[in-house]
Design an enzyme around this catalytic site. Structure first.
Site, PDB file in Angstrom:
ATOM      1  N   ARG A 104       3.194  -1.746  -2.775  1.00  0.00           N
ATOM      2  CA  ARG A 104       3.919  -1.692  -4.048  1.00  0.00           C
ATOM      3  C   ARG A 104       2.986  -2.128  -5.178  1.00  0.00           C
ATOM      4  O   ARG A 104       2.405  -3.222  -5.117  1.00  0.00           O
ATOM      5  CB  ARG A 104       5.132  -2.630  -3.955  1.00  0.00           C
ATOM      6  CG  ARG A 104       6.084  -2.521  -5.137  1.00  0.00           C
ATOM      7  CD  ARG A 104       7.469  -2.991  -4.767  1.00  0.00           C
ATOM      8  NE  ARG A 104       8.047  -2.091  -3.772  1.00  0.00           N
ATOM      9  CZ  ARG A 104       8.615  -0.915  -4.067  1.00  0.00           C
ATOM     10  NH1 ARG A 104       8.694  -0.509  -5.312  1.00  0.00           N
ATOM     11  NH2 ARG A 104       9.104  -0.159  -3.115  1.00  0.00           N
ATOM     12  N   THR A 108       3.745  -1.624 -11.833  1.00  0.00           N
ATOM     13  CA  THR A 108       4.773  -0.581 -11.994  1.00  0.00           C
ATOM     14  C   THR A 108       5.880  -0.673 -10.943  1.00  0.00           C
ATOM     15  O   THR A 108       6.934  -0.059 -11.093  1.00  0.00           O
ATOM     16  CB  THR A 108       4.139   0.819 -11.863  1.00  0.00           C
ATOM     17  OG1 THR A 108       3.657   0.953 -10.520  1.00  0.00           O
ATOM     18  CG2 THR A 108       2.998   1.003 -12.841  1.00  0.00           C
ATOM     19  N   ASP A 200      10.314 -12.379   8.339  1.00  0.00           N
ATOM     20  CA  ASP A 200       9.356 -11.308   8.041  1.00  0.00           C
ATOM     21  C   ASP A 200       8.926 -10.653   9.354  1.00  0.00           C
ATOM     22  O   ASP A 200       8.222 -11.264  10.165  1.00  0.00           O
ATOM     23  CB  ASP A 200       8.143 -11.884   7.302  1.00  0.00           C
ATOM     24  CG  ASP A 200       7.241 -10.780   6.800  1.00  0.00           C
ATOM     25  OD1 ASP A 200       6.743  -9.983   7.626  1.00  0.00           O
ATOM     26  OD2 ASP A 200       7.036 -10.686   5.578  1.00  0.00           O
ATOM     27  N   ASP A 203       5.070 -10.378  10.010  1.00  0.00           N
ATOM     28  CA  ASP A 203       4.462 -11.677  10.334  1.00  0.00           C
ATOM     29  C   ASP A 203       4.859 -12.134  11.724  1.00  0.00           C
ATOM     30  O   ASP A 203       4.047 -12.701  12.462  1.00  0.00           O
ATOM     31  CB  ASP A 203       4.887 -12.731   9.315  1.00  0.00           C
ATOM     32  CG  ASP A 203       4.060 -12.656   8.036  1.00  0.00           C
ATOM     33  OD1 ASP A 203       2.972 -12.064   8.078  1.00  0.00           O
ATOM     34  OD2 ASP A 203       4.514 -13.183   7.006  1.00  0.00           O
TER      35      ASP A 203
HETATM   36  N1  URA Z   1      10.934  -7.194   5.421  1.00  0.00           N
HETATM   37  C1  URA Z   1      10.997  -8.090   6.424  1.00  0.00           C
HETATM   38  O1  URA Z   1      10.106  -8.183   7.241  1.00  0.00           O
HETATM   39  N2  URA Z   1      12.087  -8.892   6.481  1.00  0.00           N
HETATM   40  C2  URA Z   1      13.095  -8.818   5.624  1.00  0.00           C
HETATM   41  O2  URA Z   1      14.076  -9.562   5.747  1.00  0.00           O
HETATM   42  C3  URA Z   1      13.007  -7.864   4.584  1.00  0.00           C
HETATM   43  C4  URA Z   1      11.921  -7.065   4.512  1.00  0.00           C
END
Ligand code: URA
Length: 209
Positions: A104, A108, A200, A203
């Protein structure tokens, strides 16, 4: 008409619960994602085209049902989508794998493509776009828009968790692309994370936090 398929199979739901737990190790998380992906592939390929083949059993000749796995192309959105690839390939080993990388633009906020590689003859292939989390839906929608330019025979989108906001955004732009998810969670938080979610996904799959 847009569709959302929610996979309610008890095995998927059980594994999803384990996956969400914050104490799950990186290797445990990765294993569960692979196992869930394998089970999702079973559902995602339910309408796969089949053809008849003549085979010899030890007793006689018969016509059996076969698929052409090569006609499926798995398209993980980098990087978290990679976590779903291995489990699906266990069930459809002949599938091809294309990759889409997007980031992203901080100014913008537009999705910018940094990698796009698909197999040849996309017009003969059914694409399954993979991303564990359909959160805002922006990267999923941008990835599918880019993939449409390659003109695959069909496109569907598969994720582990979806937020209602993400589904709404995605379907506003791609009402023709069905979404398959293991759960629809409550909402997004102020940082765009799904609640209750699983954190995430990238991660947790790659152990980068
Ligand atoms: N991306 C992720 O890895 N977790 C989320 O909760 C939202 C986007």
């Amino acid at each position: 008409m847009s569709t959302v398929h929610q996979l309610s199979h008890p095995l998927i739901q059980h594994k999803l619960t384990l996956l969400r737990e914050k104490t799950r190790s990186t290797s445990g998380f990765r294993t569960l994602v692979r196992e869930i992906a394998l089970l999702m592939a079973y559902e995602l390929t339910r309408d796969m085209p089949t053809h008849e083949v003549e085979i010899e059993t030890p007793l006689e000749t018969m016509r059996g049902i076969a698929i052409d796995g090569k006609k499926t192309v798995l398209v993980p959105i980098l990087r978290a989508g990679l976590g779903l690839v291995d489990g699906m390939l266990e069930v459809v080993p002949g599938a091809r794998v294309g990759h889409i990388g997007l980031y992203r633009d901080p100014k913008t906020l537009a999705a910018v493509e940094y990698y796009f590689k698909m197999p040849e003859h996309m017009s003969e292939r059914d694409a399954i776009v993979l991303d564990p989390m359909l959160a805002t839906g922006h990267s999923a929608a941008a990835a599918v828009a880019r993939l449409k330019a390659a003109q695959p025979r069909s496109i569907r989108f598969a994720c582990l968790l979806a937020a209602p906001e993400g589904i709404a955004h995605f379907h506003a732009l791609h009402p023709d692309v069905p979404v398959t998810t293991c759960a629809i969670d409550r909402c997004l938080n102020d940082h765009g994370y799904i609640l209750p979610g699983l954190g995430d996904a990238g991660d947790r799959i790659f152990g980068t936090q």
